[in-house]
Write an enzyme that holds these catalytic residues in place. Sequence first.
Site, PDB file in Angstrom:
ATOM      1  N   ASP A  84       0.869  -1.176   0.000  1.00  0.00           N
ATOM      2  CA  ASP A  84       0.000   0.000   0.000  1.00  0.00           C
ATOM      3  C   ASP A  84       0.908   1.228   0.000  1.00  0.00           C
ATOM      4  O   ASP A  84       2.106   1.117   0.255  1.00  0.00           O
ATOM      5  CB  ASP A  84      -0.890  -0.008   1.257  1.00  0.00           C
ATOM      6  CG  ASP A  84      -1.745   1.250   1.367  1.00  0.00           C
ATOM      7  OD1 ASP A  84      -2.356   1.642   0.355  1.00  0.00           O
ATOM      8  OD2 ASP A  84      -1.787   1.870   2.455  1.00  0.00           O
ATOM      9  N   SER A  85       0.312   2.391  -0.249  1.00  0.00           N
ATOM     10  CA  SER A  85       1.089   3.625  -0.205  1.00  0.00           C
ATOM     11  C   SER A  85       1.598   3.895   1.214  1.00  0.00           C
ATOM     12  O   SER A  85       2.555   4.642   1.393  1.00  0.00           O
ATOM     13  CB  SER A  85       0.214   4.790  -0.660  1.00  0.00           C
ATOM     14  OG  SER A  85      -0.975   4.825   0.107  1.00  0.00           O
ATOM     15  N   CYS A 100      -3.907  -1.030  -1.996  1.00  0.00           N
ATOM     16  CA  CYS A 100      -4.218   0.390  -2.170  1.00  0.00           C
ATOM     17  C   CYS A 100      -5.211   0.566  -3.323  1.00  0.00           C
ATOM     18  O   CYS A 100      -4.984   0.080  -4.434  1.00  0.00           O
ATOM     19  CB  CYS A 100      -2.919   1.112  -2.484  1.00  0.00           C
ATOM     20  SG  CYS A 100      -3.100   2.846  -2.868  1.00  0.00           S
ATOM     21  N   GLU A 151      -5.797   9.551   9.610  1.00  0.00           N
ATOM     22  CA  GLU A 151      -4.417   9.465  10.102  1.00  0.00           C
ATOM     23  C   GLU A 151      -4.205  10.333  11.340  1.00  0.00           C
ATOM     24  O   GLU A 151      -3.375  10.024  12.187  1.00  0.00           O
ATOM     25  CB  GLU A 151      -3.429   9.823   8.982  1.00  0.00           C
ATOM     26  CG  GLU A 151      -3.494   8.754   7.897  1.00  0.00           C
ATOM     27  CD  GLU A 151      -2.416   8.843   6.839  1.00  0.00           C
ATOM     28  OE1 GLU A 151      -1.614   9.790   6.848  1.00  0.00           O
ATOM     29  OE2 GLU A 151      -2.401   7.939   5.972  1.00  0.00           O
ATOM     30  N   CYS A 196     -11.396   3.227  -0.527  1.00  0.00           N
ATOM     31  CA  CYS A 196     -10.100   3.709  -0.046  1.00  0.00           C
ATOM     32  C   CYS A 196      -9.783   2.971   1.244  1.00  0.00           C
ATOM     33  O   CYS A 196     -10.679   2.747   2.073  1.00  0.00           O
ATOM     34  CB  CYS A 196     -10.155   5.219   0.207  1.00  0.00           C
ATOM     35  SG  CYS A 196      -8.658   5.874   0.973  1.00  0.00           S
ATOM     36  N   HIS A 246      -8.571   3.784   3.967  1.00  0.00           N
ATOM     37  CA  HIS A 246      -8.811   4.457   5.246  1.00  0.00           C
ATOM     38  C   HIS A 246     -10.289   4.540   5.635  1.00  0.00           C
ATOM     39  O   HIS A 246     -10.622   4.733   6.794  1.00  0.00           O
ATOM     40  CB  HIS A 246      -8.273   5.880   5.203  1.00  0.00           C
ATOM     41  CG  HIS A 246      -6.775   5.979   5.159  1.00  0.00           C
ATOM     42  ND1 HIS A 246      -6.017   5.330   4.215  1.00  0.00           N
ATOM     43  CD2 HIS A 246      -5.907   6.658   5.948  1.00  0.00           C
ATOM     44  CE1 HIS A 246      -4.733   5.619   4.420  1.00  0.00           C
ATOM     45  NE2 HIS A 246      -4.644   6.415   5.456  1.00  0.00           N
TER      46      HIS A 246
END
Length: 264
Positions: free
Chosen positions: A8-9, A71, A150, A182, A184
Amino acid sequence: MSAIGVFDSGVGGLTVAREIIRQLPNENLVYFGDTARVPYGIKSPQTVTRFSIENILFLLKQDVKLICVACNTASSFALPVIKNNFRVPIIGVINPGVREAVYASQNKRIGVIGTKGTIKSRTYETEIKQFDPKVKVTAVACPLFVPFVEEGWLSGEVVLSVARKYLNPLKEAGVDTVILGCTHYPLLKPVIQGILGSQVTLIDSAKQVAFEIKKILASEELLNRGKGGKHKFYVSDNPEWFSSLAQRFMGRKILNVKKVDNNV
Ligand code: DGL
């Protein structure tokens, strides 16, 4: 150790890794988070594709038997281009989520939320239409959701008012199913569900991705016969930051995160 590779990023792909570990507890797993170059969501298709290839090459050096692109942005931009160019199966997060959403939707109106890159790529839309051309898709980018998660802002007035603004087009379109496109966004599920209402089904593709991986490994007779898989975590920068956020995404602490140079 032949392992499942996941990249993932950054830290978000841990929501997918967590589910893979839950469904496949005997598999070894190698996770790579490209924390030196995160976020991918605002970068060009060419750049995200180049980063993705480098991440895959890094994972291949770790003796992986399958790679999961955890991702959404990388799955949207890179996967259609690079999927068949490597010696191991490569699974993205788009297709499994799409399948679940098309199956869940009764009124054939599906919403998709993701990073700017994911929405711009129209990959979700293309794949949904391939499954069922009659589905009407409403896709919205929600770029502030990643920094909110985050920073640990998972509720409160600021998050609510931003989310209301982002999600308004989905409400107006009368969608009955929304893909959380996504890594997140599953952490914002309570906020999103609260705004859209309990009648709307939220699709978090992690479960379906892990299930797909299990199916592929079983059909290729690649499942690990040993007990208790080992898990390794690598990042391209800032292992301390990654460790501190891991608890939120993974539900447990991750120690021994190793910093590596992947773009060599
Ligand atoms: N992992 C990315 C995704 O799922 C979100 C974070 C980023 O923009 O890199 O699209």
